[in-house]
Scaffold this motif. Structure first.
Motif, short mmCIF file in Angstrom:
data_model
loop_
_atom_site.label_atom_id
_atom_site.label_comp_id
_atom_site.label_asym_id
_atom_site.label_seq_id
_atom_site.Cartn_x
_atom_site.Cartn_y
_atom_site.Cartn_z
N ILE A 1 0.87 -1.17 0.00
CA ILE A 1 0.00 0.00 0.00
C ILE A 1 0.91 1.22 0.00
N ALA A 2 0.74 2.09 -1.00
CA ALA A 2 1.58 3.27 -1.14
C ALA A 2 0.73 4.52 -1.12
N GLY A 3 1.25 5.56 -0.49
CA GLY A 3 0.62 6.86 -0.56
C GLY A 3 0.97 7.51 -1.89
N ILE A 4 0.21 8.53 -2.28
CA ILE A 4 0.46 9.22 -3.54
C ILE A 4 0.64 10.70 -3.25
N GLN A 5 1.64 11.31 -3.87
CA GLN A 5 1.85 12.74 -3.74
C GLN A 5 0.98 13.43 -4.79
N LEU A 6 -0.08 14.13 -4.35
CA LEU A 6 -1.04 14.75 -5.25
C LEU A 6 -1.17 16.24 -5.00
N THR A 7 -1.68 16.95 -6.00
CA THR A 7 -2.03 18.36 -5.82
C THR A 7 -3.50 18.45 -5.43
N GLY A 8 -3.96 19.66 -5.13
CA GLY A 8 -5.33 19.86 -4.66
C GLY A 8 -6.39 19.45 -5.67
N THR A 9 -6.19 19.80 -6.95
CA THR A 9 -7.21 19.47 -7.94
C THR A 9 -7.22 17.97 -8.25
N GLU A 10 -6.08 17.29 -8.08
CA GLU A 10 -6.03 15.85 -8.32
C GLU A 10 -6.86 15.09 -7.29
N ILE A 11 -6.71 15.43 -6.02
CA ILE A 11 -7.46 14.72 -4.98
C ILE A 11 -8.95 15.02 -5.10
N LYS A 12 -9.30 16.21 -5.54
CA LYS A 12 -10.72 16.54 -5.72
C LYS A 12 -11.32 15.71 -6.85
N SER A 13 -10.57 15.48 -7.92
CA SER A 13 -11.06 14.63 -9.02
C SER A 13 -11.19 13.18 -8.58
N ILE A 14 -10.25 12.71 -7.76
CA ILE A 14 -10.31 11.33 -7.26
C ILE A 14 -11.54 11.16 -6.37
N ARG A 15 -11.84 12.16 -5.56
CA ARG A 15 -13.03 12.08 -4.69
C ARG A 15 -14.31 12.03 -5.49
N GLU A 16 -14.28 12.50 -6.75
CA GLU A 16 -15.43 12.41 -7.64
C GLU A 16 -15.37 11.15 -8.51
N SER A 17 -14.45 10.24 -8.22
CA SER A 17 -14.24 8.98 -8.96
C SER A 17 -13.89 9.20 -10.42
N LYS A 18 -13.12 10.21 -10.72
CA LYS A 18 -12.76 10.51 -12.10
C LYS A 18 -11.29 10.18 -12.34
N ALA A 19 -10.94 8.91 -12.10
CA ALA A 19 -9.56 8.46 -12.31
C ALA A 19 -9.58 7.05 -12.90
N ARG A 20 -8.51 6.72 -13.64
CA ARG A 20 -8.36 5.38 -14.23
C ARG A 20 -6.93 4.92 -14.02
N ILE A 21 -6.78 3.63 -13.70
CA ILE A 21 -5.43 3.07 -13.52
C ILE A 21 -5.22 1.85 -14.40
N THR A 22 -6.08 1.61 -15.38
CA THR A 22 -5.98 0.38 -16.18
C THR A 22 -4.71 0.34 -17.03
N GLU A 23 -4.28 1.46 -17.57
CA GLU A 23 -3.10 1.47 -18.45
C GLU A 23 -1.82 1.85 -17.72
N SER A 24 -1.89 1.98 -16.40
CA SER A 24 -0.73 2.52 -15.67
C SER A 24 0.22 1.42 -15.19
N PHE A 25 1.43 1.85 -14.88
CA PHE A 25 2.47 0.98 -14.34
C PHE A 25 3.38 1.84 -13.47
N CYS A 26 4.28 1.22 -12.73
CA CYS A 26 5.17 1.95 -11.83
C CYS A 26 6.61 1.75 -12.26
N GLU A 27 7.41 2.81 -12.08
CA GLU A 27 8.79 2.79 -12.52
C GLU A 27 9.66 3.59 -11.55
N PHE A 28 10.91 3.17 -11.40
CA PHE A 28 11.87 3.89 -10.57
C PHE A 28 12.62 4.91 -11.42
#
Length: 152
Positions: free
Chosen positions: A23-50
């Motif tokens: 479980i990882a926290g995410i560093q977000l800006t104010g408008t990003e967290i507001k969009s997530i609270r409205e369920s307007k996010a997708r992670i289907t095409e995403s991946f993680c990289e160093f």
């Protein structure tokens, strides 16, 4: 009270064999967290990289622009830094470099305190025959459930 946000990546369980979860926290800006609270996010095409500093980032995670953000809005597909312990980061980095594994996000959710968290998994890519086996198992389970329903 805020509603429960739980955005899943169903494609990841089909494409990859999950080995370990974090479980990882995410560093977000104010408008990003507001969009997530409205369920307007997708992670289907995403991946993680160093990156070269050893920090973990979520790539291709789509968070829609906030409607009321105007000039303060964020870039919908920007890289977002994931927050983990140093020990966990070192372990993940070692696994990715040595074993050739990948890190995929499984779900994006909000905690009770309102923090956005990303459940990530250390995963190994599946072969095509493994995917076909999963489809066969799923279809046979559906057939069995139908037969059981007819007898009851």
């Amino acid at each position: 009270m805020q509603k429960n946000i739980n955005i899943k990546n169903k494609k990841a369980r089909f494409e990859y064999e999950i080995l370990d979860k974090y479980i990882a926290g995410i560093q977000l800006t104010g408008t990003e967290i507001k969009s997530i609270r409205e369920s307007k996010a997708r992670i289907t095409e995403s991946f993680c990289e160093f990156n070269e500093k050893g920090e973990l980032f979520a790539i291709n995670m789509f968070i829609e622009e906030y409607v009321y953000g105007h000039s303060f809005n964020h870039n919908p597909k920007s890289e977002r830094k994931l927050l983990l312990n140093k020990r966990e980061l070192k372990k993940l980095l070692k696994e990715v470099q040595n074993a050739g594994l990948t890190i995929v996000p499984l779900r994006l959710f909000l905690t009770d305190k309102g923090w956005a968290k990303l459940e990530i998994a250390l995963a190994k890519g599946k072969k095509n025959y493994d995917k076909r086996e999963n489809i066969k198992d799923r279809e046979s389970k559906i057939r069995l459930d139908r037969i059981k329903k007819d007898f009851n």
